[in-house]
Design a protein around this motif. Structure first.
Motif, mmCIF file in Angstrom:
data_model
loop_
_atom_site.group_PDB
_atom_site.id
_atom_site.type_symbol
_atom_site.label_atom_id
_atom_site.label_comp_id
_atom_site.label_asym_id
_atom_site.label_seq_id
_atom_site.Cartn_x
_atom_site.Cartn_y
_atom_site.Cartn_z
ATOM 1 N N THR A 1 0.842 -1.211 0.000
ATOM 2 C CA THR A 1 0.000 0.000 0.000
ATOM 3 C C THR A 1 0.870 1.251 0.000
ATOM 4 O O THR A 1 0.615 2.211 -0.730
ATOM 5 C CB THR A 1 -0.922 -0.005 1.230
ATOM 6 O OG1 THR A 1 -1.745 -1.172 1.189
ATOM 7 C CG2 THR A 1 -1.805 1.241 1.233
ATOM 8 N N ASP A 2 1.936 1.239 0.834
ATOM 9 C CA ASP A 2 2.846 2.397 0.876
ATOM 10 C C ASP A 2 3.536 2.592 -0.466
ATOM 11 O O ASP A 2 3.708 3.720 -0.948
ATOM 12 C CB ASP A 2 3.895 2.203 1.971
ATOM 13 C CG ASP A 2 3.302 2.292 3.362
ATOM 14 O OD1 ASP A 2 3.999 1.922 4.316
ATOM 15 O OD2 ASP A 2 2.144 2.754 3.483
ATOM 16 N N THR B 1 1.137 4.057 -2.871
ATOM 17 C CA THR B 1 0.969 5.482 -2.547
ATOM 18 C C THR B 1 2.165 6.293 -3.020
ATOM 19 O O THR B 1 2.023 7.404 -3.539
ATOM 20 C CB THR B 1 0.792 5.656 -1.030
ATOM 21 O OG1 THR B 1 -0.335 4.897 -0.609
ATOM 22 C CG2 THR B 1 0.583 7.117 -0.676
ATOM 23 N N LYS C 1 2.015 6.795 -6.765
ATOM 24 C CA LYS C 1 0.952 7.766 -7.088
ATOM 25 C C LYS C 1 1.389 9.180 -6.691
ATOM 26 O O LYS C 1 1.129 10.144 -7.419
ATOM 27 C CB LYS C 1 -0.338 7.393 -6.364
ATOM 28 C CG LYS C 1 -1.043 6.169 -6.932
ATOM 29 C CD LYS C 1 -2.360 5.887 -6.197
ATOM 30 C CE LYS C 1 -3.083 4.685 -6.789
ATOM 31 N NZ LYS C 1 -4.339 4.412 -6.061
ATOM 32 N N SER D 1 1.004 8.748 8.473
ATOM 33 C CA SER D 1 -0.160 9.445 7.915
ATOM 34 C C SER D 1 -0.351 10.805 8.583
ATOM 35 O O SER D 1 -0.588 11.815 7.920
ATOM 36 C CB SER D 1 -1.418 8.584 8.094
ATOM 37 O OG SER D 1 -1.288 7.369 7.405
#
Length: 998
Positions: free
Chosen positions: A62-63, A66, A69, A478
């Motif tokens: 997921t990191d 991210t 992106k 986060s």
């Protein structure tokens, strides 16, 4: 010897043999129990380890998604045309990622990575999906540039909403092996990342056999397997994404394997637990028992032989020997706390050993009594009910089937006297079965497993703690990004607002110039924040570094007010700024970090102060205890919501926010004050806070900064001149008067506009005119502009009238000029600013500060030649234009190796200075600088042999790079460079550097 004696002796031998059989049976139970317990424990450990790794890998994926992106998003914002998209623009951003390499694919499939390799990805999965507008992750065993196994994260690059390419970040096989590496009890095991059909995407081992495993299902071992699943079950589990344990066998050996689906992804994670580890653990656990029982068995055999040989001995000696044997048997039973034979059909029990029971329960009796006794021993009702059900004959007979050789019952006991908790494990082995295989009687052994259970609980708690720590780390990341997003928006809002103002006043050059100056200030602050984001790891770990550069305290304070004033005005707050006893305005330190402290504290004051409130800043220079350094105290106060006493104690802890309904809607994560304290500590300073709920907060920051020599001024023309100061705050008047007296003037002050007009009128009547009048802009009653209008009607036009304000005065500048105002001074009133304005008004000629363009035009370095090393064509074009405006002759090298070659080809003295970029292909700046210095001693490049060039030892090399942190400066010095300049290029620093080295 009588027949009775013979029968007695034979009976004793039989008893010994039976005792030996019981011991051997108990030992067999012990071995079985240990083996099963270790297998079960290892299975739980394998599952727990795999689940923890699955969460970690899922978070990593997921990191990584991210990151790619974010890389695309950040680059998209910098594009002005779709045609400009290239890997060159992404390289700097890609340096901040963890990927092994980053690629950019154009619409036609042409792909280039951040090392300059090119290829065509038109047939690659990530390119096809990315061009279709999808983001995701895929794997390949034949990567485009390296032909190896890679895991690739991809996302489309858009311009004006249209896909113009694909950006991808990849991890190569070595990185995946390192990331997935796992060790159980010092022995490496294998971890496989697989697709849903079992295809291996990545593995943890660099051994040869790991590369030969193409599909995880091929490891399934069916012959002799203890698994209760078939090959079909395993394939179905992969297909459905279910968790399952099975036995495996491969080139690496055999053992147990556990497979589960990654959270939030369709991929599966499989980890093996080699049987060699289990065998070692079982052997170690059984070794002591095996040795002991072997000794006991040998002893019993010896005793039996002894009885047979010595059967003619006297009865008394036989009795003595019998007692001796009984003692040995009891010693052998020490492996277990209790032994009991339970007859389920007759409803009886008999204890062979009953440690811990005392006289509470007879050694034999009805089984119902046995059950009732043990039910009363459990203080926990749930535990009592569970054991009540498990001890029934029906439960025992139901679970001790023909296929089940033993039954384990684990339970917890609490000592009512001490409260100590112990764990026992009762094992039941069938002794007699009927013709239908139903158990009639069992042998029950009880073992204390408190130590083992406590270790299991400790391991479980450790796994839970690790999970919570991973969640906390994820949340911290986060929260940090959210905090930095807020901080970045503050100067960005100022830039956008000032840009809009400049657009509306294009016909007013002074107004546009003022806006551009403030935009530059906010831009530099924004650049500092971006540097901070790039240095995220240092901030999270508290490993912050400080730079040392010359700066002026007034400029830092004015920069702070330029950033914060729009927010203050938006909330209709009153801003009060005061200085006291500032003797040294020119200092050496880190202005960006200092401004970061100020923005964080004052930003909080603005956020938590309601409309109509007051935000104030007081600056004071204190006596310094450090020679050569000044001690400065900055006091930030507000009339906001304040903080409770409990929250004040933890206000500097990361991610801490008050649990107050009045602030829950205020943006922020609570990270800012933690950073503030870290920076202040690095500056050898202190930070204190005083607050009262509902009344406001005061932060006091004290820091030490090195002093430097300031500009010297001739103040003789100010001697004895009378000046009038008008401000509705007496403390502000006194501070201004003290400053005026320090430059030789004679000040008076009044506290209102009306009093200022009356004081001027009285001075004119008494022929004791003032040479200048300083009026605060915003005063109750008559404002500074209204007072200036009346004063201008009394005094001559050449008497200077100055407006003093902490606010943006551009909105009323035209009105003020119309009524006769000559100049403006921003609060707080610094000595250098006061001298500059007074000299401009009272002396004939004062040099105005020149623009950056004028600085370049006034610099003449004709006759000097420099070498610019820069791989980015746009950056090189800009630098060539700027350097050319100074009269320099400039040659350009596109990378470090080319720069070294050009220096070696040129005659000694041909170049007077080298500007060296750092991040470049072929050879970076550090390597190039080291090669240049080595060439001075005759050490060439790998494929170039040269003669010694002593002139290159003294050739000035200046780093010109975006690597702007303190350790980057140190690294450039270590590589042989003489100075360091960070991008974007600052004109004043450029000219200063050229003057120093040319």
């Amino acid at each position: 010897m009588t027949g009775t004696d013979s029968k007695t002796k034979s009976g004793r031998v039989i008893v010994i043999v039976l005792a030996l059989a019981v011991i051997m049976g108990a030992f067999a139970v012990f071995l079985t129990m240990n083996t099963e317990r270790i297998n079960a424990q290892n299975a739980q450990y394998l599952q727990g380890s795999t689940q923890q790794s699955a969460r970690r890998i899922s978070e990593w994926m997921t990191d990584s998604q991210t990151e790619v992106k974010l890389l695309s998003s950040m680059y998209e914002r910098g594009l002005t045309r779709a045609e400009d998209a290239s890997i060159e623009g992404i390289k700097v951003l890609a340096e901040t990622t963890k990927f092994d390499y980053v690629t950019f694919s154009a619409m036609d499939g042409l792909t280039i990575d951040d090392r300059g390799q090119t290829g065509n990805a038109a047939d690659r999965e990530y390119y096809v999906r990315g061009i279709e507008g999808d983001s995701g992750v895929c794997a390949t065993d034949d990567s485009l540039f390296y032909g190896d196994l890679s895991v690739i994260f991809y996302t489309p690059l858009r311009y004006d909403g249209e896909v113009i390419g694909v950006i991808a970040g990849a991890y190569r096989e070595d990185s995946m092996e390192e990331f997935l590496a796992t060790y159980f009890f010092g022995e490496q095991t294998s971890t496989y990342l697989c697709t849903r059909d079992g295809t291996v995407v990545a593995h943890s081992s660099s051994l040869a056999y790991a590369n030969e495993v193409g599909n995880a299902q091929d490891l399934y071992f069916e012959n002799g397997s203890t698994s209760d699943i078939s090959r079909a079950d395993l394939e179905e589990a992969f297909h459905n994404g279910s968790s399952v344990t099975f036995d495996y066998k491969g080139e690496s050996g055999s053992g147990m394997a556990y497979v589960m689906q990654l959270p939030d992804y369709d991929w599966m994670l499989m980890r093996t637990f080699p049987s060699s580890i289990t065998d070692d653990m079982t052997a170690s656990a059984n070794l002591a028992g095996m040795v002991f029982v072997s000794l006991v068995a040998l002893a019993l055999v010896a005793v039996a032989a002894y009885f047979l040989v010595q059967s003619i001995r006297q009865r008394s000696k036989l009795i003595s020997e019998s007692e001796h044997v009984t003692g040995i048997v009891n010693s052998s039973l020490a492996l277990f706390r209790r032994f009991a034979v339970i007859d389920l059909t007759r409803n009886t029990y008999e204890y062979l050993k009953d440690d811990g029971i005392n006289d509470d329960l007879p050694r034999h009796g009805e089984y119902n009594m046995f059950r009732y006794y043990w039910q009363t021993r459990f203080s926990d009702e749930e535990e009592a009910e569970r054991m009540k059900a498990m001890l029934t004959p029906e439960y025992i007979q139901e679970h001790l089937t023909a296929d089940m050789p033993y039954l384990h019952l684990e339970y917890r006991l609490t000592d009512p006297a001490t409260g100590d908790v112990s764990w026992n494990q009762a094992s039941m082995i069938p002794l007699v079965r009927d013709n239908n295989g139903v158990v009639q009687s069992v042998l029950m052994s009880v073992q204390d497993v408190t130590d083992v259970k406590e270790r299991e609980i400790a391991n479980h708690n450790a796994l839970e703690d690790a999970f919570r720590e991973a969640e906390r780390a994820s949340k911290a990341k986060s929260d940090f990004l959210n905090s930095m997003s807020h901080d970045i928006r503050t100067p960005m809002n100022s830039i956008m607002g000032l840009t809009a103002i400049a657009t509306m006043y294009l016909d007013d050059p002074e107004r546009v110039k003022d806006c551009l100056t403030k935009i530059t200030t906010s831009s530099r602050h924004l650049l500092g924040l971006i540097n901070e984001v790039l240095d995220m790891a240092k901030i999270e770990s508290g490993n912050l570094g400080l730079s040392e550069e010359d700066f002026d305290l007034p400029e830092t304070v004015e920069s702070l007010l330029s950033i914060m004033t729009p927010q203050i005005n938006d909330k209709k707050l009153e801003l009060k700024v005061e200085i006291a006893d500032i003797q040294h305005e020119h200092v050496v330190g880190d202005p960006m970090r200092l401004q970061q402290v100020f923005v964080n504290i004052m930003g909080n004051s603005v956020k938590f102060t309601p409309e109509g409130g007051i935000v104030s800043l007081r600056i004071k220079e204190l006596p310094s205890r450090i020679k050569g350094s000044g001690c400065y105290e900055f006091t930030f106060s507000d009339t906001g919501c304040g903080m409770s006493e409990d929250f004040v104690k933890k206000v500097f802890e990361p991610f801490t926010r008050a649990n107050d309904s009045r602030v829950t809607k205020v943006e922020g994560t609570g990270l800012g004050m933690s950073i503030v304290r870290s920076v202040v500590n690095l500056m050898n300073g202190t930070i204190d806070v005083q607050s009262k709920l509902g009344e406001g907060t005061t932060f006091t920051v004290t820091v030490y900064m090195k002093l430097r020599e300031g500009d010297s001024h001739d103040l003789s023309t100010f001697e004895g001149l009378r000046v009038l100061v008008a401000d509705d705050e007496e403390s502000a008047c006194e501070s201004a008067c003290e400053l005026l007296r320090s430059v030789g003037m004679e000040p008076d002050y009044v506290l209102s506009g009306e009093d200022a007009v009356e004081a001027v009128r009285r001075a004119v009547d008494e022929a004791r005119d003032y040479v200048a009048i300083i009026l605060d802009w915003k005063m109750p009653g008559k404002s500074g502009i209204e007072a200036a209008q009346e004063i201008r009607e009394i005094v001559a036009d050449d008497l200077p009238i100055i407006i003093l304000s902490a606010y943006d005065w551009t909105a009323v500048e035209q009105e003020a000029r119309a009524v006769g105002v000559d100049a403006f001074i921003a609060k707080p009133l610094f000595r250098s600013r006061l001298i500059h304005v007074m000299k401009g008004l009272l002396e004939a000629e004062v040099d105005e500060p020149v623009s950056e363009y004028e600085v370049l035009q006034q610099s003449d370095f004709s006759g000097h030649r420099v070498l610019l090393t820069e791989d980015n064509s746009i950056a090189a074009a800009i630098a060539l234009d700027i350097l050319g405006m100074t009269g320099l002759e400039v040659d350009h090298a596109e990378n470090g190796r080319r720069a070294v070659e050009m220096l070696l080809d040129a005659e000694p003295g041909h170049y007077d200075l080298v500007f060296m970029d750092i991040q470049m292909p072929v050879m970076n700046g550090y390597q190039a600088a080291s090669a240049i210095r080595a060439a001075a001693e005759g050490k060439g490049l790998d494929d170039i042999v040269i003669d010694a060039r002593p002139d290159l030892a003294d050739l000035p090399i200046v780093a010109l790079t975006a690597d702007a942190f303190a350790d980057d400066v140190a690294r450039s010095r270590a590589a042989g460079m003489n100075a360091h300049m960070s991008k974007p290029m600052e004109i004043e620093l450029l000219v200063k550097t050229l003057n120093e080295w040319l």
